[in-house]
Design an enzyme around this catalytic site. Structure first.
Site, short mmCIF file in Angstrom:
data_model
loop_
_atom_site.label_atom_id
_atom_site.label_comp_id
_atom_site.label_asym_id
_atom_site.label_seq_id
_atom_site.Cartn_x
_atom_site.Cartn_y
_atom_site.Cartn_z
N GLU A 136 0.82 -1.22 0.00
CA GLU A 136 0.00 0.00 0.00
C GLU A 136 0.86 1.27 0.00
O GLU A 136 2.04 1.24 0.36
CB GLU A 136 -0.95 0.01 1.20
CG GLU A 136 -0.25 0.00 2.56
CD GLU A 136 -1.12 0.54 3.70
OE1 GLU A 136 -1.65 1.65 3.56
OE2 GLU A 136 -1.22 -0.16 4.73
N LYS B 54 -3.45 -2.04 15.82
CA LYS B 54 -2.93 -1.23 16.93
C LYS B 54 -3.96 -1.12 18.03
O LYS B 54 -5.15 -1.08 17.77
CB LYS B 54 -2.70 0.19 16.44
CG LYS B 54 -1.49 0.35 15.62
CD LYS B 54 -1.04 1.80 15.71
CE LYS B 54 0.27 1.95 14.99
NZ LYS B 54 0.07 1.79 13.56
#
Ligand code: PSU
Ligand code: MN
Length: 306
Positions: free
Chosen positions: A29, A163
């Site tokens: 990405e 996260k």
């Protein structure tokens, strides 16, 4: 690929040749380059990740939007543009067609990179961490479009989990509802990006690329639409402790709230603050886990072609 689709895609020679000859390919990405890391660490990371994938016998295809085209593979000059241009739009599914239409430069998130990879016929994608359900997402409804993409697009995403800026429990619940398998690669525990643990388990543990490839093949051969998460913990020597990063994350979340940061600005804001508050240590961990994910993704891509 139909003409309607191919007119919007531009391939580098290397990726074109790999597609034509059935070589293993790993998508990458550009949001992680443009919005996830500062310059010059971002360009250094982008180049090294491509090298790691080639060393494993696969071909890297970094994906982004530029000049009204979805670029499948970027040359050095294009990589530099994603690393240094300001502004670069952050592109998720919602933004995809507008970016093509506008001719602006757009860095693709996990969701948008999956779309590009699927259009090009690439099955494996390496990144850092996925977006998910944000903390307090049950009231803000801030749920990353990465999750809805995983529910519908046939690309395997190798990541270091999510996260703990996110609500990991609710993120996993969402993935379960939408039928997205969460495979722990050499782990029984879902990793939390900087840390190897999160307190949550994975659905299935697999320890070899060939085992992962077999599950993916069976899923897609059966027409079970959607992606899969290959959760690959950060190597122990680069990991941060869960407790150590938690205070920093809490502070970054509080600041985002105070400053009324909303929508697609939330994740880049939190990433940048965490980096500042850990004096760059989180960045080193971030880079190390991306390299590890690239290696594992390339091995899975190779196994899928075996
Ligand atoms: N998590 C990270 N690093 C990142 C991102 C997420 O640890 O760079 C980026 C990815 O591109 C991901 C996007 O797809 O943020 C999710 O943004 P949002 O939460 O706005 O959906
Ligand atoms: Mn969001």
């Amino acid at each position: 690929m139909t003409h309607a689709i191919s007119q919007y895609l531009t391939f580098t020679d290397e990726v074109r040749e790999a597609l034509d000859s059935g070589k293993p390919i790993v998508a990458l990405e550009t949001t992680i380059i443009s919005h996830g890391m500062p310059y010059p660490q971002n360009i250094e990371m982008a180049r090294t990740v491509e090298r790691i994938i080639r060393e494993q016998g696969a071909v890297p295809a970094t994906i982004g939007i530029m000049d009204g085209r979805v670029k499948i593979g970027l040359n050095e000059q294009e990589l530099e543009a994603f690393a240094t241009s300001n502004p670069v739009e952050k592109v998720s599914r919602r933004d995809f067609a507008y970016l093509l239409s506008s001719g602006k430069i757009g860095a693709t998130t996990v969701a948008a990179t999956m779309i590009g990879a699927a259009l090009a016929g690439i099955e494996v994608f390496a990144t850092g961490g996925i977006g998910g359900v944000h903390r307090e997402g049950e009231t803000t409804m801030d749920v990353s479009a990465d999750l809805t993409e995983l529910a519908q697009t046939n690309v395997a995403v190798v990541c270091a989990g999510a996260k703990s800026i996110l609500d990991i429990g609710r993120t996993l619940e969402y993935l379960e509802t939408h039928g997205v398998p969460v495979i722990g690669y050499n782990t029984d525990e879902f990793p939390s990006f900087y840390a190897r643990e999160s307190g949550y388990g994975v659905d299935f543990r697999l320890d070899e690329p060939a085992q992962v490839a077999d599950v993916l093949n069976k899923k897609w051969q059966l027409g079970l639409q959607g992606g899969a998460i290959i959760a690959n913990p950060v190597p122990a020597e680069s990991a941060l402790q869960h407790a150590e990063i938690e205070g920093v994350i809490q502070q970054a979340l509080n600041e985002a709230k105070e400053q009324n940061i909303t929508g697609k600005k939330v994740t880049p804001f939190l990433l940048a603050r965490i980096k500042e508050l850990t004096a760059g240590r989180s960045l080193e961990t971030n880079i190390a886990l991306v390299y590890h994910n690239a290696k594992v993704a390339a091995q899975i891509a190779v196994a899928l072609k075996a």
